[in-house]
Design an enzyme around this catalytic site. Structure first.
Site, PDB file in Angstrom:
ATOM      1  N   CYS A  64      27.329  37.968  36.814  1.00  8.74           N
ATOM      2  CA  CYS A  64      26.276  37.919  37.851  1.00  8.74           C
ATOM      3  C   CYS A  64      25.593  39.282  37.923  1.00  8.74           C
ATOM      4  O   CYS A  64      25.375  39.816  39.006  1.00  8.74           O
ATOM      5  CB  CYS A  64      26.821  37.447  39.187  1.00  8.74           C
ATOM      6  SG  CYS A  64      28.238  38.356  39.777  1.00  8.74           S
ATOM      7  N   ASP A 106      34.194  34.049  32.853  1.00  4.10           N
ATOM      8  CA  ASP A 106      33.282  34.490  33.920  1.00  4.10           C
ATOM      9  C   ASP A 106      33.782  35.860  34.389  1.00  4.10           C
ATOM     10  O   ASP A 106      34.556  35.954  35.345  1.00  4.10           O
ATOM     11  CB  ASP A 106      33.322  33.452  35.052  1.00  4.10           C
ATOM     12  CG  ASP A 106      32.310  33.739  36.137  1.00  4.10           C
ATOM     13  OD1 ASP A 106      31.190  34.169  35.812  1.00  4.10           O
ATOM     14  OD2 ASP A 106      32.641  33.549  37.325  1.00  4.10           O
ATOM     15  N   ASP A 116      46.900  39.084  32.908  1.00  4.68           N
ATOM     16  CA  ASP A 116      45.759  39.849  32.410  1.00  4.68           C
ATOM     17  C   ASP A 116      45.114  38.996  31.313  1.00  4.68           C
ATOM     18  O   ASP A 116      45.733  38.751  30.264  1.00  4.68           O
ATOM     19  CB  ASP A 116      46.254  41.192  31.851  1.00  4.68           C
ATOM     20  CG  ASP A 116      45.097  42.042  31.353  1.00  4.68           C
ATOM     21  OD1 ASP A 116      44.007  41.487  31.095  1.00  4.68           O
ATOM     22  OD2 ASP A 116      45.282  43.258  31.214  1.00  4.68           O
ATOM     23  N   GLY A 117      43.900  38.541  31.572  1.00  6.35           N
ATOM     24  CA  GLY A 117      43.230  37.622  30.646  1.00  6.35           C
ATOM     25  C   GLY A 117      43.064  38.197  29.246  1.00  6.35           C
ATOM     26  O   GLY A 117      42.936  37.447  28.273  1.00  6.35           O
ATOM     27  N   ARG A 119      43.664  37.399  44.810  1.00  5.78           N
ATOM     28  CA  ARG A 119      42.521  36.496  44.601  1.00  5.78           C
ATOM     29  C   ARG A 119      42.983  35.130  44.092  1.00  5.78           C
ATOM     30  O   ARG A 119      42.377  34.105  44.380  1.00  5.78           O
ATOM     31  CB  ARG A 119      41.492  37.141  43.663  1.00  5.78           C
ATOM     32  CG  ARG A 119      40.691  38.242  44.372  1.00  5.78           C
ATOM     33  CD  ARG A 119      39.815  39.012  43.421  1.00  5.78           C
ATOM     34  NE  ARG A 119      38.719  38.254  42.855  1.00  5.78           N
ATOM     35  CZ  ARG A 119      37.514  38.119  43.411  1.00  5.78           C
ATOM     36  NH1 ARG A 119      37.249  38.700  44.566  1.00  5.78           N
ATOM     37  NH2 ARG A 119      36.567  37.424  42.811  1.00  5.78           N
ATOM     38  N   ASP A 171      43.608  34.249  36.922  1.00  3.92           N
ATOM     39  CA  ASP A 171      42.902  35.438  37.410  1.00  3.92           C
ATOM     40  C   ASP A 171      43.930  36.556  37.524  1.00  3.92           C
ATOM     41  O   ASP A 171      45.039  36.341  38.020  1.00  3.92           O
ATOM     42  CB  ASP A 171      42.251  35.191  38.780  1.00  3.92           C
ATOM     43  CG  ASP A 171      41.210  36.251  39.104  1.00  3.92           C
ATOM     44  OD1 ASP A 171      40.001  35.981  38.949  1.00  3.92           O
ATOM     45  OD2 ASP A 171      41.612  37.380  39.469  1.00  3.92           O
ATOM     46  N   GLY A 207      37.180  30.801  42.797  1.00  7.50           N
ATOM     47  CA  GLY A 207      37.374  29.411  42.416  1.00  7.50           C
ATOM     48  C   GLY A 207      36.161  28.499  42.484  1.00  7.50           C
ATOM     49  O   GLY A 207      36.293  27.292  42.306  1.00  7.50           O
ATOM     50  N   GLY A 208      34.962  29.061  42.708  1.00  9.89           N
ATOM     51  CA  GLY A 208      33.768  28.215  42.772  1.00  9.89           C
ATOM     52  C   GLY A 208      33.563  27.425  41.481  1.00  9.89           C
ATOM     53  O   GLY A 208      33.319  26.208  41.520  1.00  9.89           O
ATOM     54  N   LYS A 209      33.689  28.110  40.356  1.00  8.81           N
ATOM     55  CA  LYS A 209      33.442  27.411  39.083  1.00  8.81           C
ATOM     56  C   LYS A 209      34.624  26.506  38.722  1.00  8.81           C
ATOM     57  O   LYS A 209      34.439  25.466  38.097  1.00  8.81           O
ATOM     58  CB  LYS A 209      33.136  28.415  37.970  1.00  8.81           C
ATOM     59  CG  LYS A 209      31.842  29.156  38.248  1.00  8.81           C
ATOM     60  CD  LYS A 209      31.407  30.039  37.133  1.00  8.81           C
ATOM     61  CE  LYS A 209      30.271  30.934  37.595  1.00  8.81           C
ATOM     62  NZ  LYS A 209      30.700  31.974  38.559  1.00  8.81           N
TER      63      LYS A 209
HETATM   64  N1  SAM Z   1      34.864  32.504  38.265  1.00  3.22           N
HETATM   65  C1  SAM Z   1      34.971  32.945  39.631  1.00  3.22           C
HETATM   66  C2  SAM Z   1      34.259  31.973  40.529  1.00  3.22           C
HETATM   67  O1  SAM Z   1      33.357  31.263  40.078  1.00  3.22           O
HETATM   68  O2  SAM Z   1      34.610  31.909  41.712  1.00  3.22           O
HETATM   69  C3  SAM Z   1      34.470  34.366  39.816  1.00  3.22           C
HETATM   70  C4  SAM Z   1      35.132  35.350  38.910  1.00  3.22           C
HETATM   71  S1  SAM Z   1      34.769  37.021  39.295  1.00  3.22           S
HETATM   72  C5  SAM Z   1      33.177  37.189  38.711  1.00  3.22           C
HETATM   73  C6  SAM Z   1      35.719  37.884  38.119  1.00  3.22           C
HETATM   74  C7  SAM Z   1      37.203  37.758  38.318  1.00  3.22           C
HETATM   75  O3  SAM Z   1      37.841  38.403  37.206  1.00  3.22           O
HETATM   76  C8  SAM Z   1      37.768  38.453  39.551  1.00  3.22           C
HETATM   77  O4  SAM Z   1      38.374  37.508  40.389  1.00  3.22           O
HETATM   78  C9  SAM Z   1      38.830  39.414  39.008  1.00  3.22           C
HETATM   79  O5  SAM Z   1      40.008  39.452  39.789  1.00  3.22           O
HETATM   80  C10 SAM Z   1      39.100  38.840  37.642  1.00  3.22           C
HETATM   81  N2  SAM Z   1      39.614  39.790  36.640  1.00  3.22           N
HETATM   82  C11 SAM Z   1      39.399  41.120  36.530  1.00  3.22           C
HETATM   83  N3  SAM Z   1      40.047  41.626  35.463  1.00  3.22           N
HETATM   84  C12 SAM Z   1      40.680  40.583  34.873  1.00  3.22           C
HETATM   85  C13 SAM Z   1      41.534  40.463  33.744  1.00  3.22           C
HETATM   86  N4  SAM Z   1      41.860  41.511  32.985  1.00  3.22           N
HETATM   87  N5  SAM Z   1      42.023  39.239  33.449  1.00  3.22           N
HETATM   88  C14 SAM Z   1      41.716  38.157  34.211  1.00  3.22           C
HETATM   89  N6  SAM Z   1      40.930  38.231  35.299  1.00  3.22           N
HETATM   90  C15 SAM Z   1      40.410  39.415  35.624  1.00  3.22           C
END
Ligand code: SAM
Length: 371
Positions: free
Chosen positions: A297, A242, A224-225, A196, A191, A172-174
């Site tokens: 990242c 992200d 699922d995004g 998470r 997410d 959740g930072g962003k």
């Molecule tokens: N944006 C977040 C932040 O700034 O705190 C960090 C995101 S992290 C890099 C990537 C996130 O994508 C993870 O929390 C993971 O659970 C999520 N993720 C993985 N597969 C996904 C999917 N199919 N749909 C949505 N989210 C997914």
């Protein structure tokens, strides 16, 4: 001779070691002579920024200044004034970002989302921030994060009344940075991971008064995004994608949850496919005329530029959606005294870790949906 006892507890091939091997092979070629300095920086302690929480008591900025930190986003070196909004400061570019032959007229000032403030200790200063303290209402004054991860949010350029989707949002930072714009009419926060997402809720609870994230303004989901484009397409003014990636710094330093573990090889190899599908879903979810920012990242070209190229191609060929990659040069020029940007990136921008500015890696690319 007594055999070392650690064999039973320490993995034979630590994932961190496998990550380093992989990076030496790939990034050595990709970054050439830059790799040794990036490598040593990633193996050293990362530098944090303090994202100011506009929902907490305003004393927090003074507290951060007392600690010796300054806001990197709207710092006004000429007058030494306190930080203001982007509009106020559009008149006054920090003189330090101009080369001697440049004038203000030569540079295009990027539109920046107002109200995002992130404090840093000066270049080369490796002091740590004190943990944020709750104000009298129990709200925390700042959130510690990799300062370069504010750049994708700044690049998104959220404006008054926008609807915004944060597709992979946890922890959740962003999301928190997006809310600091104080401009969003409706925010969809998603997410895929339920645990998470729960963590993200706890972050919001600590930083944003409950009455400001009611269901009609902030919707939190665990879908699922990749399916988002089927659920809600042509909708949002701004979309942040992200994605999950090899999280290079984490992979080099932590065994826990490390994607270079042998057992996760297939998952790792499938990342570019997952990332492309998520970016495509984000493009579909944006309205024509809307903008999408893709970020990671990792330093990996396969997860950065190649994903963007592939998604732009597929959007056109399979969905009839035209997207144009936007030039982020004006944004990086503005912050080139704070971050080290990779010199020759085909698409988007990449923050390279450096010992005197140990942020990143963060990759970002902005896409404008034309049709
Ligand atoms: N944006 C977040 C932040 O700034 O705190 C960090 C995101 S992290 C890099 C990537 C996130 O994508 C993870 O929390 C993971 O659970 C999520 N993720 C993985 N597969 C996904 C999917 N199919 N749909 C949505 N989210 C997914």
């Amino acid at each position: 001779r007594v055999k070392a006892k650690w064999a039973a507890t320490r993995p034979k091939f630590p994932a961190t070691g496998l990550a380093l091997q992989n990076f030496d092979m790939n990034y050595g070629t990709q970054l050439g002579e830059l790799w040794p300095s990036v490598r040593v920086s990633m193996l050293s302690e990362q530098k944090y920024g303090a994202l100011v929480n506009n929902f907490a008591a305003p004393e927090v900025m003074r507290d951060l200044e007392m600690q010796g930190a300054r806001d990197f986003v709207y710092i006004d070196v000429s007058s030494g004034e306190e930080s203001g909004t982007a509009q106020e400061h559009s008149q006054g570019l920090p003189s330090s970002v101009l080369t001697s032959s440049e004038t203000l007229e030569d540079t295009v000032r990027p539109a920046l989302s107002p109200n995002i403030k992130c404090f840093l200790f000066p270049r080369g200063d490796i002091s740590r921030f004190r943990p944020a303290r709750p104000d009298s209402c129990g709200t925390l004054g700042y959130y510690l994060l990799d300062a370069a991860s504010v750049l994708p949010v700044l690049a998104l350029d959220v404006q008054e009344g926008h609807t915004v989707l944060d597709l992979c949002a946890a922890p959740g930072g962003k999301t928190l940075a997006l809310l600091q714009t104080l401009a969003i009419r409706r925010l969809a926060v998603n997410d895929a991971s339920v645990s998470r997402t729960a963590r993200l809720r706890r972050v919001l609870q600590s930083y944003v008064p409950k009455e400001l994230w009611t269901e009609d303004r902030v919707r939190i989901t665990s879908f699922d995004g990749r399916k988002w484009g089927e659920l809600e397409r042509d909708t949002f003014d701004r979309v942040l994608v992200d994605v999950p990636c090899t999280t290079d710094r984490h992979s080099l330093l932590e065994e826990d949850n490390n994607i270079f573990k042998r057992i996760r090889t297939k998952e790792r190899q499938k990342l570019p496919l997952l990332q492309t599908q998520l970016l495509l879903a984000g493009i579909q979810a944006a309205r024509p005329g809307g903008d999408v920012v893709y970020s990671t990242c990792t330093l990996s070209q396969l997860q950065n530029e190649c994903v963007v190229e592939h998604a732009v191609h597929l959007a056109q060929e399979e969905m009839g959606i035209t997207v144009h990659v936007q030039d982020l040069g004006p944004l990086t020029r503005l912050f080139r005294d704070t971050f080290r940007f990779a010199p020759s990136i085909r698409l988007g921008e990449l923050v390279l870790p450096h010992l005197t500015a140990n942020f990143g890696p963060i990759y970002l690319c902005k896409l404008h949906r034309v049709s």
